[in-house]
Motif scaffolding. Structure first.
Motif, PDB file in Angstrom:
ATOM      1  N   SER A  14     -13.033   1.811  10.308  1.00 17.11           N
ATOM      2  CA  SER A  14     -12.016   2.326   9.381  1.00 17.11           C
ATOM      3  C   SER A  14     -12.217   1.725   8.002  1.00 17.11           C
ATOM      4  O   SER A  14     -11.380   0.983   7.492  1.00 17.11           O
ATOM      5  CB  SER A  14     -10.613   2.001   9.892  1.00 17.11           C
ATOM      6  OG  SER A  14     -10.405   2.529  11.167  1.00 17.11           O
ATOM      7  N   ASP A  17      -9.563   2.683   5.293  1.00 18.05           N
ATOM      8  CA  ASP A  17      -8.294   2.022   5.595  1.00 18.05           C
ATOM      9  C   ASP A  17      -8.330   0.551   5.204  1.00 18.05           C
ATOM     10  O   ASP A  17      -7.363   0.015   4.641  1.00 18.05           O
ATOM     11  CB  ASP A  17      -7.968   2.121   7.090  1.00 18.05           C
ATOM     12  CG  ASP A  17      -7.592   3.536   7.506  1.00 18.05           C
ATOM     13  OD1 ASP A  17      -7.281   4.348   6.614  1.00 18.05           O
ATOM     14  OD2 ASP A  17      -7.618   3.815   8.718  1.00 18.05           O
ATOM     15  N   THR A  20      -8.506   0.047   1.386  1.00 19.06           N
ATOM     16  CA  THR A  20      -7.162   0.312   0.875  1.00 19.06           C
ATOM     17  C   THR A  20      -6.222  -0.834   1.223  1.00 19.06           C
ATOM     18  O   THR A  20      -5.443  -1.303   0.381  1.00 19.06           O
ATOM     19  CB  THR A  20      -6.612   1.626   1.475  1.00 19.06           C
ATOM     20  OG1 THR A  20      -7.507   2.695   1.168  1.00 19.06           O
ATOM     21  CG2 THR A  20      -5.234   1.944   0.920  1.00 19.06           C
ATOM     22  N   GLY A  21      -6.290  -1.305   2.457  1.00 21.22           N
ATOM     23  CA  GLY A  21      -5.404  -2.366   2.915  1.00 21.22           C
ATOM     24  C   GLY A  21      -5.588  -3.663   2.152  1.00 21.22           C
ATOM     25  O   GLY A  21      -4.609  -4.353   1.831  1.00 21.22           O
ATOM     26  N   ARG A  61      -6.961   7.407  -2.539  1.00 16.77           N
ATOM     27  CA  ARG A  61      -5.766   7.238  -1.709  1.00 16.77           C
ATOM     28  C   ARG A  61      -4.737   6.366  -2.426  1.00 16.77           C
ATOM     29  O   ARG A  61      -3.546   6.676  -2.457  1.00 16.77           O
ATOM     30  CB  ARG A  61      -6.132   6.611  -0.365  1.00 16.77           C
ATOM     31  CG  ARG A  61      -4.929   6.432   0.549  1.00 16.77           C
ATOM     32  CD  ARG A  61      -5.290   5.747   1.846  1.00 16.77           C
ATOM     33  NE  ARG A  61      -6.202   6.548   2.647  1.00 16.77           N
ATOM     34  CZ  ARG A  61      -6.708   6.147   3.822  1.00 16.77           C
ATOM     35  NH1 ARG A  61      -6.366   4.942   4.302  1.00 16.77           N
ATOM     36  NH2 ARG A  61      -7.529   6.916   4.500  1.00 16.77           N
TER      37      ARG A  61
END
Length: 259
Positions: A14, A17, A20-21, A61
């Motif tokens: 991921s 993800d 972004t996290g 995102r």
């Protein structure tokens, strides 16, 4: 091993993800603050050790979430995430009603007492280095009798203690409050220093806060922060009362000379 960079390589399916996290986490913790420019896609790709398309997808995102602004040809910037602590109209209203200033000091006293206690318990070596450096700046500005440098170092010092609390909500809220102070609203440090006389007491109070945080003594840190803001409030009240007495004394003198 302590990290040597803001960003950590990612090894996972991921990828978007996790990229972004990581950025979200740094925004929450106040590492990345509104207006700050992120490294380029190429730099982020190298630091995360992922492909540029994955980085681009992560930035898209984040932009869709309203967390960053992508300015083509200029870069990617952390978006403005907190509103003004007060609207211009409310600031003007408060300026006409003096009690608001003391409400501001009361708010700061409670928040900064909590921040100092938390900082004494949670401050890292980097936090302590920042606090020590700012005490050095305060000392130098005091020796130079440089009021502007003192005011800048004063705010940065309080911000460093808040940062050392590692409470993300507090960091963001106090950043907004300190912005009011930085813009000269509510709090005039030159006036306070004039009330203090030499500024020695203010400097000593900052030292006591720093020493307690660096020593990891939460009770002493909280008490020192509370004592500092109480001194500020008392000094302003006494200074304002003295000015008012002098104003009426001059008016009486003028009135007595009238025919």
């Amino acid at each position: 091993m302590p990290t040597t960079d803001l960003f950590e390589p990612i090894a996972s399916e991921s990828v978007v993800d996790l990229v972004t996290g990581q950025i979200e986490s740094m925004i929450i913790q106040g590492v990345l603050r509104e207006g700050m420019r992120l490294p380029s896609e190429r730099e982020l790709s190298e630091r995360f050790d992922v492909s540029r398309p994955k980085v681009r997808d992560a930035l898209k995102r984040l932009e869709g979430q309203g967390l960053v602004n992508v300015r083509h040809g200029d870069g990617t910037f952390v978006a403005k995430l907190t509103g003004e602590a007060m609207s211009p109209a409310l600031i003007d209203l408060y300026a006409r009603h003096g009690q608001a200033f003391y409400d501001y000091l009361e708010y700061r006293r409670e928040q900064e007492a909590f921040a100092a206690r938390a900082a004494a318990l949670r401050a890292t070596r980097s936090d302590k280095d920042a606090i020590e450096a700012l005490i050095g700046e305060l000392d130098q500005a005091h020796r130079d009798h440089d009021d502007d440098a003192s005011a800048r170092a004063d705010l940065k010092f309080h911000g460093a203690v808040v940062n050392a609390s590692h409470n993300a909500m507090l960091i963001h809220m106090m950043t907004s409050i300190y912005d009011l102070t930085r813009r000269g609203l509510f709090y005039n440090r030159k006036y306070l220093r004039a009330v203090d006389g030499t500024g020695d007491m203010l400097l000593d109070q900052h030292h006591r806060i720093a020493e307690a945080v660096l020593a990891g003594d939460p009770d002493r840190a909280e008490a020192a922060a509370r004592e500092h803001l109480t001194f500020v409030e008392t000094s302003f009240r006494e200074g304002t009362a003295r000015e008012r007495r002098e104003d009426f004394a001059q008016k009486r003198r003028i009135a007595s000379s009238l025919p």
